[in-house]
Design an enzyme around this catalytic site. Structure first.
Site, PDB file in Angstrom:
ATOM      1  CE  LYS A   2      64.255  28.243  68.158  1.00  0.00           C
ATOM      2  NZ  LYS A   2      64.964  27.160  67.497  1.00  0.00           N
ATOM      3  CG  HIS A 112      55.514  31.841  83.709  1.00  0.00           C
ATOM      4  ND1 HIS A 112      54.943  31.126  84.738  1.00  0.00           N
ATOM      5  CD2 HIS A 112      55.883  30.934  82.776  1.00  0.00           C
ATOM      6  CE1 HIS A 112      54.972  29.834  84.428  1.00  0.00           C
ATOM      7  NE2 HIS A 112      55.530  29.692  83.248  1.00  0.00           N
ATOM      8  CG  ASP A 147      52.016  25.958  80.594  1.00  0.00           C
ATOM      9  OD1 ASP A 147      52.972  25.480  81.221  1.00  0.00           O
ATOM     10  OD2 ASP A 147      52.144  26.623  79.553  1.00  0.00           O
ATOM     11  CG  HIS A 149      56.063  25.463  83.447  1.00  0.00           C
ATOM     12  ND1 HIS A 149      56.133  25.249  82.085  1.00  0.00           N
ATOM     13  CD2 HIS A 149      57.196  24.946  83.966  1.00  0.00           C
ATOM     14  CE1 HIS A 149      57.267  24.630  81.795  1.00  0.00           C
ATOM     15  NE2 HIS A 149      57.933  24.428  82.918  1.00  0.00           N
ATOM     16  NE  ARG A 241      64.051  20.517  73.010  1.00  0.00           N
ATOM     17  CZ  ARG A 241      64.569  21.484  72.259  1.00  0.00           C
ATOM     18  NH1 ARG A 241      63.958  21.854  71.160  1.00  0.00           N
ATOM     19  NH2 ARG A 241      65.682  22.094  72.615  1.00  0.00           N
TER      20      ARG A 241
END
Length: 318
Positions: A2, A112, A147, A149, A241
């Site tokens: 968000k 990404h 990050d 990822h 999370r």
């Protein structure tokens, strides 16, 4: 993902008084044409017209451009993309003009997105567009991604060039986006200019720095970049999370500190981060590290104070 995280971060930075140590600027909105330096025309045109109301008319394109599930359609989608991308490109332009030695855009770092495809809540790849802007002036640009990822979109964009080196430290194995194997090293002219460091769960500060510092030190020595883009996704923090690393805010920020110690023009971007109360903590502390200003652990009162209970401190327990 968000955008609220960025509002909270901005509020905390202001209440810590860090804005007094920086120039705050609002870059002009870039045109859709500027986005096609990397993205395809079809894809940009699609993002401009798609809304929650007309989705049913664009079923084929939604599938083709991978929009709808991980990358939902929402009101103001294209404006959102324009805002965060303008921050990154505008930041690169300021570095190119020697108007700054460090630029921070916490709303950027959406690493990404592909040329004609959204992925992992990334629609426009502002990292790639910022690097292309920096390449107008600098012979070589280094991209570092902390990050959790893998920074697949940026690696793919520069996989066959030796002017951009991409270095990514990420969780690997049964984990989104599934790329970033240690054997992926680049192609053609770009061979050995893509570096991937796949990591296991539970990386703590000590383990992380034991790989980050020696690798970045060697990269700086051999590649000698003219500018650095540092993507600081906060999903590698303890208690995220989605993430499964165990970094403290100080451990995460040590990466910023180490990169800054080389005094190379640096663009610092945000990225992932899915525990709403921890992301602003991390990015505020990293803002303080970037400007070289110590900040106290006790959090000043701010518009989102209740999010940071029960301890109301900047550093989170690991």
């Amino acid at each position: 993902m968000k955008p609220h995280r960025v509002r909270m971060t901005h509020n905390l930075v202001v209440n810590y008084g860090l804005y007094k140590k920086m120039d705050v600027f609002r870059p002009r909105l870039i045109s859709p044409t500027a986005m096609t330096r990397f993205h395809s025309d079809d894809y940009i045109n699609f993002l401009k017209v798609i809304t929650p109301d007309n989705m049913s008319d664009y079923t084929r394109q939604l599938q083709r451009f991978n929009v709808g599930e991980d990358c939902p359609v929402f009101d103001g989608l294209f404006e959102f993309c324009q805002l965060y991308t303008s921050g990154s490109i505008g930041g690169s332009a300021r570095l190119n003009d020697d108007n700054a030695d460090v630029v921070i855009n916490w709303s950027g770092g959406l690493h990404h997105a592909k040329k004609a495809e959204a992925s992992g809540f990334c629609y426009i790849n502002d990292c790639v567009l910022a690097i292309l802007e920096l390449l107008k002036k600098h012979e070589r640009v280094l991209y570092i991604d902390i990050d959790i990822h893998h920074g697949d979109g940026v690696e793919e964009a520069f996989y066959s060039t030796n002017r951009v080196m991409t270095v990514s430290f990420h969780k690997f194995g049964e984990y989104f986006p599934g790329t970033g194997d240690v054997l992926d090293i680049g192609y053609a002219d770009g061979k050995n200019y893509a570096i991937n460091f796949p990591l296991n769960d539970g990386m703590d500060d000590e383990a992380y720095q034991s790989v980050f510092k020696p690798i970045i030190a060697k990269v700086m020595e051999h590649f000698a970049p003219g500018a650095v883009v540092l993507q600081c996704g906060a999903d590698s923090l303890s208690g995220d999370r989605l993430g499964c690393f165990n970094l403290s805010v100080k451990g995460h920020a040590e990466c910023v500190n180490f990169v800054r110690s080389y005094n190379i023009p640096t663009l610092i971007l945000g990225g992932g981060g899915y525990t709403l109360r921890n992301v602003p903590r991390c990015w505020t502390y990293e803002t303080a590290v970037a400007v070289g200003e110590p900040v106290k652990d006790d959090m000043p009162f701010n518009d989102y104070y209740e999010y940071f209970g029960p301890d109301y401190s900047l550093h989170l327990p690991v």
